[in-house]
Structures are given as structure tokens and as C-alpha cells.
Design a protein around this motif. Sequence first.
Motif, mmCIF file in Angstrom:
data_model
loop_
_atom_site.group_PDB
_atom_site.id
_atom_site.type_symbol
_atom_site.label_atom_id
_atom_site.label_comp_id
_atom_site.label_asym_id
_atom_site.label_seq_id
_atom_site.Cartn_x
_atom_site.Cartn_y
_atom_site.Cartn_z
ATOM 1 N N LEU A 126 -23.254 92.122 86.827
ATOM 2 C CA LEU A 126 -22.423 91.561 87.883
ATOM 3 C C LEU A 126 -21.688 90.309 87.389
ATOM 4 O O LEU A 126 -20.496 90.129 87.676
ATOM 5 N N ALA A 127 -22.384 89.447 86.653
ATOM 6 C CA ALA A 127 -21.746 88.230 86.138
ATOM 7 C C ALA A 127 -20.618 88.567 85.175
ATOM 8 O O ALA A 127 -19.565 87.923 85.183
ATOM 9 N N ALA A 128 -20.818 89.596 84.346
ATOM 10 C CA ALA A 128 -19.792 89.998 83.384
ATOM 11 C C ALA A 128 -18.538 90.476 84.099
ATOM 12 O O ALA A 128 -17.414 90.113 83.727
ATOM 13 N N HIS A 129 -18.704 91.284 85.136
ATOM 14 C CA HIS A 129 -17.545 91.795 85.880
ATOM 15 C C HIS A 129 -16.908 90.700 86.738
ATOM 16 O O HIS A 129 -15.682 90.674 86.901
ATOM 17 N N ALA A 130 -17.733 89.812 87.284
ATOM 18 C CA ALA A 130 -17.185 88.713 88.084
ATOM 19 C C ALA A 130 -16.282 87.834 87.218
ATOM 20 O O ALA A 130 -15.185 87.437 87.630
ATOM 21 N N ARG A 131 -16.735 87.568 86.013
ATOM 22 C CA ARG A 131 -15.988 86.677 85.126
ATOM 23 C C ARG A 131 -14.750 87.363 84.540
ATOM 24 O O ARG A 131 -13.641 86.819 84.587
ATOM 25 N N ASP A 132 -14.921 88.569 83.993
ATOM 26 C CA ASP A 132 -13.841 89.178 83.211
ATOM 27 C C ASP A 132 -12.966 90.148 83.993
ATOM 28 O O ASP A 132 -11.831 90.398 83.599
ATOM 29 N N GLU A 133 -13.465 90.687 85.099
ATOM 30 C CA GLU A 133 -12.642 91.583 85.914
ATOM 31 C C GLU A 133 -12.045 90.846 87.114
ATOM 32 O O GLU A 133 -10.851 91.001 87.414
ATOM 33 N N LEU A 134 -12.871 90.035 87.777
ATOM 34 C CA LEU A 134 -12.414 89.346 88.982
ATOM 35 C C LEU A 134 -11.893 87.933 88.707
ATOM 36 O O LEU A 134 -11.229 87.344 89.560
ATOM 37 N N GLY A 135 -12.205 87.390 87.535
ATOM 38 C CA GLY A 135 -11.742 86.039 87.208
ATOM 39 C C GLY A 135 -12.517 84.949 87.909
ATOM 40 O O GLY A 135 -12.003 83.849 88.103
ATOM 41 N N LEU A 136 -13.755 85.224 88.290
ATOM 42 C CA LEU A 136 -14.583 84.231 88.986
ATOM 43 C C LEU A 136 -15.580 83.611 88.015
ATOM 44 O O LEU A 136 -16.199 84.311 87.223
ATOM 45 N N ASN A 137 -15.712 82.287 88.084
ATOM 46 C CA ASN A 137 -16.723 81.594 87.295
ATOM 47 C C ASN A 137 -17.149 80.336 88.028
ATOM 48 O O ASN A 137 -16.617 80.011 89.092
ATOM 49 N N ILE A 139 -16.679 77.197 87.411
ATOM 50 C CA ILE A 139 -15.695 76.123 87.514
ATOM 51 C C ILE A 139 -14.799 76.316 88.723
ATOM 52 O O ILE A 139 -14.472 75.386 89.449
ATOM 53 N N HIS A 140 -14.378 77.581 88.962
ATOM 54 C CA HIS A 140 -13.412 77.843 90.010
ATOM 55 C C HIS A 140 -14.032 78.361 91.302
ATOM 56 O O HIS A 140 -13.327 78.722 92.236
ATOM 57 N N THR A 141 -15.359 78.419 91.366
ATOM 58 C CA THR A 141 -15.999 78.903 92.575
ATOM 59 C C THR A 141 -15.695 77.978 93.753
ATOM 60 O O THR A 141 -15.761 76.756 93.629
ATOM 61 N N ALA A 142 -15.371 78.585 94.890
ATOM 62 C CA ALA A 142 -15.013 77.801 96.078
ATOM 63 C C ALA A 142 -16.226 77.052 96.608
ATOM 64 O O ALA A 142 -17.306 77.625 96.773
ATOM 65 N N ARG A 143 -16.050 75.755 96.881
ATOM 66 C CA ARG A 143 -17.117 74.915 97.447
ATOM 67 C C ARG A 143 -16.566 74.208 98.682
ATOM 68 O O ARG A 143 -16.021 73.098 98.578
ATOM 69 N N PRO A 144 -16.683 74.817 99.846
ATOM 70 C CA PRO A 144 -16.066 74.280 101.069
ATOM 71 C C PRO A 144 -16.514 72.876 101.433
ATOM 72 O O PRO A 144 -15.691 72.024 101.779
ATOM 73 N N ILE A 145 -17.810 72.594 101.400
ATOM 74 C CA ILE A 145 -18.308 71.285 101.809
ATOM 75 C C ILE A 145 -17.830 70.203 100.852
ATOM 76 O O ILE A 145 -17.408 69.114 101.276
ATOM 77 N N GLN A 146 -17.872 70.490 99.553
ATOM 78 C CA GLN A 146 -17.401 69.518 98.565
ATOM 79 C C GLN A 146 -15.930 69.199 98.789
ATOM 80 O O GLN A 146 -15.514 68.037 98.776
ATOM 81 N N ALA A 147 -15.115 70.232 99.015
ATOM 82 C CA ALA A 147 -13.684 70.038 99.231
ATOM 83 C C ALA A 147 -13.426 69.253 100.517
ATOM 84 O O ALA A 147 -12.571 68.360 100.552
ATOM 85 N N ALA A 148 -14.156 69.579 101.584
ATOM 86 C CA ALA A 148 -13.965 68.893 102.867
ATOM 87 C C ALA A 148 -14.321 67.417 102.762
ATOM 88 O O ALA A 148 -13.576 66.552 103.230
ATOM 89 N N LEU A 149 -15.460 67.109 102.144
ATOM 90 C CA LEU A 149 -15.882 65.714 102.010
ATOM 91 C C LEU A 149 -14.926 64.924 101.125
ATOM 92 O O LEU A 149 -14.556 63.782 101.437
ATOM 93 N N ALA A 150 -14.514 65.522 100.003
ATOM 94 C CA ALA A 150 -13.598 64.827 99.083
ATOM 95 C C ALA A 150 -12.278 64.522 99.770
ATOM 96 O O ALA A 150 -11.742 63.404 99.659
#
Length: 230
Positions: A126-137, A139-150
Motif C-alpha cells: 500500500l505504501a509503495a502504491h500510495a507513494r509512486d502511483e498516487l503521489g502521496l507521502n 511530507i505532503h499528507t494533509a494535516r487539517p489541525i496543523q494548517a488551521a492553527l498555523a
Amino acid sequence: MSTKSETHYAERIGWLRAAVLGANDGIISTASLVVGVAAAHAARGNVLIAGVAGLVAGTMSMAAGEYVSVSSQADTEKADLARERRELEEDHEFELKELASIYVDRGLEPQLAKQVATQLMAHDALAAHARDELGLNEIHTARPIQAALASAVTFAVGATLPLIITLLSPEQLIVPGVAGGSLVCLALLGTLAARAGGADIAVGATRVTLWGALAMAATAGVGALFGTAV
């Protein structure tokens, strides 16, 4: 044997984007509001009340907006991962070929691409496909609370600066004082953001300052027009 640790600018994308956006909006929106109200010949007390109201409303709006938008991104990521997990369970061989073809497109020989895909999927498919097929890692994972507080904190800090200038400036100099001081703050913000992100400092400072000047000029014009009319 010591290992070398590297820090990349991309690791700062999540919090840097939200922080710069919040501070930039805080300075520009509050300064523009203060300049517009002051240009309509309002008393200092009324200008400050409008500015504080803008600070509170803007802080809550930024927090809510960032949380909702980044949560939507996180929901999309979770949906993609769930679908990928299901596809791996239903047709593992096809997913192996799909991953191998991605590596071929990136320049690997077909045989080597298959070996790489096989080993990576054996470790964590799953990690291999998330990174290389979906482009998710991570660094770029969405963090709603962090973004809202910042965004909320930096907006409040940015919005406080024009209010301090309003409080300290002679009443007849509120408009030029807030406009000039806010433009200096925006230039510093653009410089700091550019340095943190590894971008061109002159471009970053100019871009932020220009848009801030346009916003304040527009609201000052509106305030002067309605102040004269009233």
C-alpha cells in the motif's frame, strides 16, 4: 560511522503555506480595513473597533477555512488509499504490473522495474502504491489541525501589527502610517517566507508588497469616497 542528515525545503510546505497565507491575510485585510475606515474620517476609537472586529472575524475565518479545505483534501486521500487497498486485495498481480510500468516510465529496464516493484510490494504494498502511483507521502499528507492553527495564529499576529500602528500614530496620520508600516511588514514577511522556502527573496518581497499596496489603495479610495458623500 556518522550519518549525514539532510533537510529539504519541501518538508516545510505544509506549515509554511498556511503560516504565510495567514500572516499575509492578517496584515493586508486588517490594514486595508483600518485604512478604509480612517479614510472616511472616522475617529481613532471607531477605527480600532473595526480593526479588532476584523482581527477576530478573520482569525476564526482563516482557521475554519483552512480546516475545512485541508480536511477535504485528507478525505480524498483516505478515499484513494481505501480504493487502492481494495484493488491490492482483489488483483495483486495487476497492481504489481501497474507499479512496474510506472518504474519503466521513469527509466528502469522492464526486468529491473519488476524486481523493484516486487520487493517494494513485499515490504509494504500500500505504501509503495500510495507513494509512486498516487503521489502521496508524509511530507505532503494533509494535516487539517496543523494548517488551521498555523493560519489562525499567524493571521492574528499579522492583524495585530496594523492595530499597533493605528494606536501609536497621530490621528491625522493613521492612513499613511498604517499603509507605510504595513507595507514594510509585508516586505519583511515576503523576505522571510522566501528564505524559509528557498525562493528568490526579491521576488517574494515584491509580490506580497505589491498586492498589499493595491488592496489598501482600493479600500482607501472607497473610504474617502463614502466619507465625502456622507
